[in-house]
Design an enzyme around this catalytic site. Structure first.
Site, PDB file in Angstrom:
ATOM      1  N   ASP A   1       0.911  -1.501   0.483  1.00 49.93           N
ATOM      2  CA  ASP A   1      -0.138  -0.228   0.422  1.00 49.93           C
ATOM      3  C   ASP A   1       0.654   1.773   0.155  1.00 49.93           C
ATOM      4  O   ASP A   1       1.555   1.371   1.201  1.00 49.93           O
ATOM      5  CB  ASP A   1      -1.340   0.200   1.578  1.00 49.93           C
ATOM      6  CG  ASP A   1      -2.077   1.085   1.206  1.00 49.93           C
ATOM      7  OD1 ASP A   1      -1.647   2.337   0.374  1.00 49.93           O
ATOM      8  OD2 ASP A   1      -3.394   0.823   1.042  1.00 49.93           O
ATOM      9  N   HIS A   2       0.935   1.844  -1.390  1.00 48.89           N
ATOM     10  CA  HIS A   2       1.678   2.898  -1.244  1.00 48.89           C
ATOM     11  C   HIS A   2       1.792   3.599  -0.535  1.00 48.89           C
ATOM     12  O   HIS A   2       2.748   5.120  -0.310  1.00 48.89           O
ATOM     13  CB  HIS A   2       2.208   3.395  -3.021  1.00 48.89           C
ATOM     14  CG  HIS A   2       1.405   4.807  -2.709  1.00 48.89           C
ATOM     15  ND1 HIS A   2       0.131   3.716  -3.203  1.00 48.89           N
ATOM     16  CD2 HIS A   2       1.180   5.772  -3.171  1.00 48.89           C
ATOM     17  CE1 HIS A   2      -0.956   5.123  -3.276  1.00 48.89           C
ATOM     18  NE2 HIS A   2       0.108   6.009  -3.114  1.00 48.89           N
TER      19      HIS A   2
ATOM     20  N   HIS B   1      -5.748   2.674   1.088  1.00 51.97           N
ATOM     21  CA  HIS B   1      -4.757   4.094   2.079  1.00 51.97           C
ATOM     22  C   HIS B   1      -5.261   4.637   3.062  1.00 51.97           C
ATOM     23  O   HIS B   1      -4.935   4.856   4.331  1.00 51.97           O
ATOM     24  CB  HIS B   1      -4.600   5.062   0.932  1.00 51.97           C
ATOM     25  CG  HIS B   1      -4.390   4.287  -0.283  1.00 51.97           C
ATOM     26  ND1 HIS B   1      -3.075   3.786  -0.504  1.00 51.97           N
ATOM     27  CD2 HIS B   1      -4.498   4.840  -1.537  1.00 51.97           C
ATOM     28  CE1 HIS B   1      -3.164   3.303  -2.238  1.00 51.97           C
ATOM     29  NE2 HIS B   1      -3.923   4.256  -2.455  1.00 51.97           N
TER      30      HIS B   1
HETATM   31  C1  BG6 Z   1      -3.507   5.170  -5.832  1.00 48.53           C
HETATM   32  C2  BG6 Z   1      -4.808   5.435  -7.187  1.00 48.53           C
HETATM   33  O1  BG6 Z   1      -3.463   4.252  -5.328  1.00 48.53           O
HETATM   34  O2  BG6 Z   1      -3.609   6.671  -5.058  1.00 48.53           O
HETATM   35  C3  BG6 Z   1      -5.232   7.033  -7.346  1.00 48.53           C
HETATM   36  O3  BG6 Z   1      -5.181   4.551  -7.232  1.00 48.53           O
HETATM   37  C4  BG6 Z   1      -4.840   7.822  -6.541  1.00 48.53           C
HETATM   38  O4  BG6 Z   1      -6.335   7.174  -8.384  1.00 48.53           O
HETATM   39  C5  BG6 Z   1      -3.314   7.855  -5.734  1.00 48.53           C
HETATM   40  O5  BG6 Z   1      -4.339   9.157  -7.422  1.00 48.53           O
HETATM   41  C6  BG6 Z   1      -2.904   8.691  -4.850  1.00 48.53           C
HETATM   42  O6  BG6 Z   1      -1.835   8.377  -4.589  1.00 48.53           O
HETATM   43  P1  BG6 Z   1      -1.163   9.587  -3.990  1.00 48.53           P
HETATM   44  O7  BG6 Z   1       0.532   9.104  -3.323  1.00 48.53           O
HETATM   45  O8  BG6 Z   1      -0.924  10.537  -4.936  1.00 48.53           O
HETATM   46  O9  BG6 Z   1      -1.519  10.439  -2.503  1.00 48.53           O
END
Ligand code: BG6
Length: 644
Positions: free
Chosen positions: A188-189, A251
């Site tokens: 989960d990034h 997230h």
């Molecule tokens: C991704 C989603 O996991 O996270 C995207 O699929 C979203 O839709 C993105 O825009 C948001 O990531 P960050 O790091 O820009 O908040």
């Protein structure tokens, strides 16, 4: 920069789906950052796998193209060609289908690379493909004998992990058929973000807040993930996903778990993962019929030019989206955590696309202080303390409290103590994947989701999905305009409880106004602190032509109509819009009327407060003098700006 951290362990990293966008945009820049930081083992090689028939050289070239490769996507202050060459020479490519015969050949190639680079038989499999391939990939890797031989074998799985509870459980079973839980690293990034990781460090390394971290002292917690981007051409994927699956179930629930979990016994992976799973398991699971009471869904409509023509399309007009799509691009949810720490503390979550600003923040609002002591003073309202975790793009922590305004009378103003990552640390910007790779290569699963957490997260989301599926929105959608704050019902959700969403105004938002564009951060932050909220009922006049100008307004929620002295329509402004800026510059009579078309929540900046700020920031006062002349054709002097 040399570092005292140990190197990653030797390995060959196989990227399935290597010709996709993710590899170029995020995975390679992350490996490059690890290399530049001296964290990547020399005994490391990459094997890209895909269906295209390309050579190693072509693969390397595609990763380093000036316009769509590392020179464009790297996140460091400067680009280092020497590091790039060193890294990219370890990149290779093999074409393969998910078939045992092909994978046997792959295994042979991996063996050769392992020998050439001294990778000790360690193999990291990265699944950068659609989840429907995860099960077959696991089966085929097993059948081709990839688990045999010396060294560790680990799998990194990209999100989405399932599309609902049943599919997530099925996927888990498929992967676990041949692989052990400790070999599986579910990404989960958000957990790769420093500001998210810092939630735990902050809570458990500072004695000051943890004693307050409970229902006795905290009134409510708000998680806000606002995105200004729309679906950006990803309609095909997004239309079968929606914000609940795309952002909230993964997230946002991860952040919720970090912020609210009990203290783990140690920073060991399982210690932390146990507490996270326990927290999500304590979240109340709604019955489908309770969903409308606690959840609001939304979908963005088009934005229009002043002449009524469509400026940008609504969600249903986006490429690859069904014209009657019921997919939600926004959701606001009230959750309850039914454990002894959080019983009775509402947790509000809100996320959406095509909103007026980009910003992820967590706002912890403490209980109101008793107000009796201020009776008989000029203080008519006490604001509760707030602790704000700015996750992105602003990165920091802010404590908002009250201070006495200098002067003979007792007046209070909101002020803050603020920590900003950029000021405290000199780190390069990261993609978030570095720490994921590094941890996985060292066998540390702390930042990855365990199967039980994924299951608990889907259990919370499932009734919402069920209810929504059973009650398609039809004409209810679209229900919010692009660039707005989302559907009004989201505000009602919180206001029913006698609370408000706490809107975090960022410098970027202020800079939308030409007056603040390019302002120094200190100046912009001072302005943000001086903003006061004020509400107007539908039909109420906000500015009357002829009245002296004394303030400017920022529309937080609602719509206003601007008319000239004779009442002729000039324009409509909505969320995110500004008006009355000239009031900050000089007390000239207003030249237009502004009326609330709907109920309006506005932020107001008084000229006196603005002048106090410009007094402290003389550089900016000078640039405002220039701007007033050039943009508004108003001649003022620096002195005009520094007198209240
Ligand atoms: C991704 C989603 O996991 O996270 C995207 O699929 C979203 O839709 C993105 O825009 C948001 O990531 P960050 O790091 O820009 O908040």
């Amino acid at each position: 920069m040399p570092t005292t951290n140990p190197l990653s362990e030797p390995c060959v990293m196989i990227i399935f789906g290597a010709s996709g966008d993710l590899t170029k945009r995020l995975l390679v820049p992350a490996l490059y950052n690890l290399a530049c930081d001296g964290l990547l083992s020399d005994n490391f090689a990459v094997l890209g796998v895909g269906r295209s028939e390309i050579s190693d050289t072509q693969f390397r070239e595609s990763m380093t193209g000036t316009d769509d490769g590392l020179p464009k996507f790297h996140t460091r202050k400067s680009y280092d060609q020497v590091q790039t060459d060193k890294l990219i020479n370890r990149f290779h490519f093999s074409s393969a289908n998910i078939a045992v015969e092909d994978f046997k050949k792959l295994k042979q190639r991996v063996g050769e690379l392992a020998a050439q680079f001294g990778a000790k038989g360690n193999v990291l499999f990265y699944f950068a493909m659609s989840p429907r391939f995860f099960g077959p990939l696991c089966d085929t890797l097993h059948a081709a004998g990839f688990q045999d031989g010396p060294g560790w074998k680990r799998i990194i799985v990209e999100k989405p992990f399932g599309t609902d509870l049943a599919s997530a459980l099925k996927l888990n079973d498929e992967i676990l058929r041949h692989w052990r839980e400790d070999q599986i690293f579910r990404v989960d990034h958000y957990l790769g973000k420093e500001t998210v990781q810092n939630l735990l460090a902050f809570r458990f390394s500072n004695g000051m807040f943890e004693p307050l971290w409970n229902s006795h002292h905290i009134d409510n917690i708000q998680f806000n993930v606002c995105e200004s981007v729309d679906v950006q051409g990803r309609g095909g994927y997004y239309d079968s996903s929606g914000v609940l699956r795309d952002m909230i179930q993964n997230h946002m629930f991860q952040m919720l778990a970090y912020l609210c979990m009990e203290a783990p016994g140690s920073f060991e992976a399982d210690s932390i993962r146990n507490e996270k799973a326990k927290l999500l398991e304590s979240v109340r699971i709604y019955k489908p019929e309770e969903v409308p009471q606690y959840v609001v869904r939304g979908q963005y409509g088009p934005s229009f030019h002043d002449n009524g023509e469509v400026n940008k399309p609504g969600y249903r007009q986006e490429k690859d989206v069904k014209p009657d799509s019921g997919t939600e691009t926004f959701a606001a949810i009230k959750l309850h955590i039914d454990n002894s720490r959080w019983q009775g503390v509402p947790i509000y979550l809100r996320s959406g696309k095509a909103l007026w600003k980009r910003g992820t923040e967590i706002v912890v609002t403490f209980k109101h202080p008793p107000a009796a002591i201020f009776r008989g003073t000029q203080v008519d309202k006490l604001e509760p303390n707030r602790l704000i975790f700015h996750i992105q793009p602003k990165q920091g922590i802010e404590l908002v409290f009250q201070a006495k305004v200098p002067g003979p009378a007792l007046q209070l103003q909101k002020v803050d103590m603020s920590f900003n990552y950029g000021n405290a640390f000199k780190a390069s910007r990261y993609t978030g994947y570095e720490v994921m790779f590094y941890s996985c290569m060292r066998g540390d699963a702390t930042l990855f989701s365990r199967g039980d957490l994924v299951k608990a997260a889907w259990e919370i989301a499932q009734p919402l999905l069920d209810y929504w599926q059973a009650t398609p929105p039809g004409n209810e959608f679209p229900n919010y305009a692009r660039d707005s704050w989302g559907p009004p019902a989201a505000s009602a959700l919180v206001e029913r409880d006698g609370r408000r969403w706490y809107e975090v105004i960022t410098p970027e938002v202020l800079e939308l106004s030409p007056l603040f564009k390019g302002g120094e951060l200190v100046f912009l932050n001072a302005v943000i602190m001086a903003l006061q909220s004020r509400s107007f009922a539908a039909g109420e006049t906000i500015i009357r032509a002829g009245d002296p100008a004394a303030e400017m307004y920022l529309i937080c929620r609602g719509e206003v109509e601007v008319t000239d002295k004779a009442g002729k329509h000039l324009q409509r402004l909505h969320e995110g819009g500004y008006f009355g800026e000239i009031g900050l510059l000089m007390p000239t009579p207003r030249t237009a009327n502004v009326k609330a078309v709907t109920q309006c929540d506005l932020f107001v900046l008084e000229r006196s407060a603005f002048h106090r700020i410009t007094q402290d920031n003389p550089n900016f006062a000078e640039s405002i003098v220039v701007l007033a002349r050039e943009r508004y054709n108003i001649v003022i002097s620096g002195a005009d700006l520094t007198s209240a």
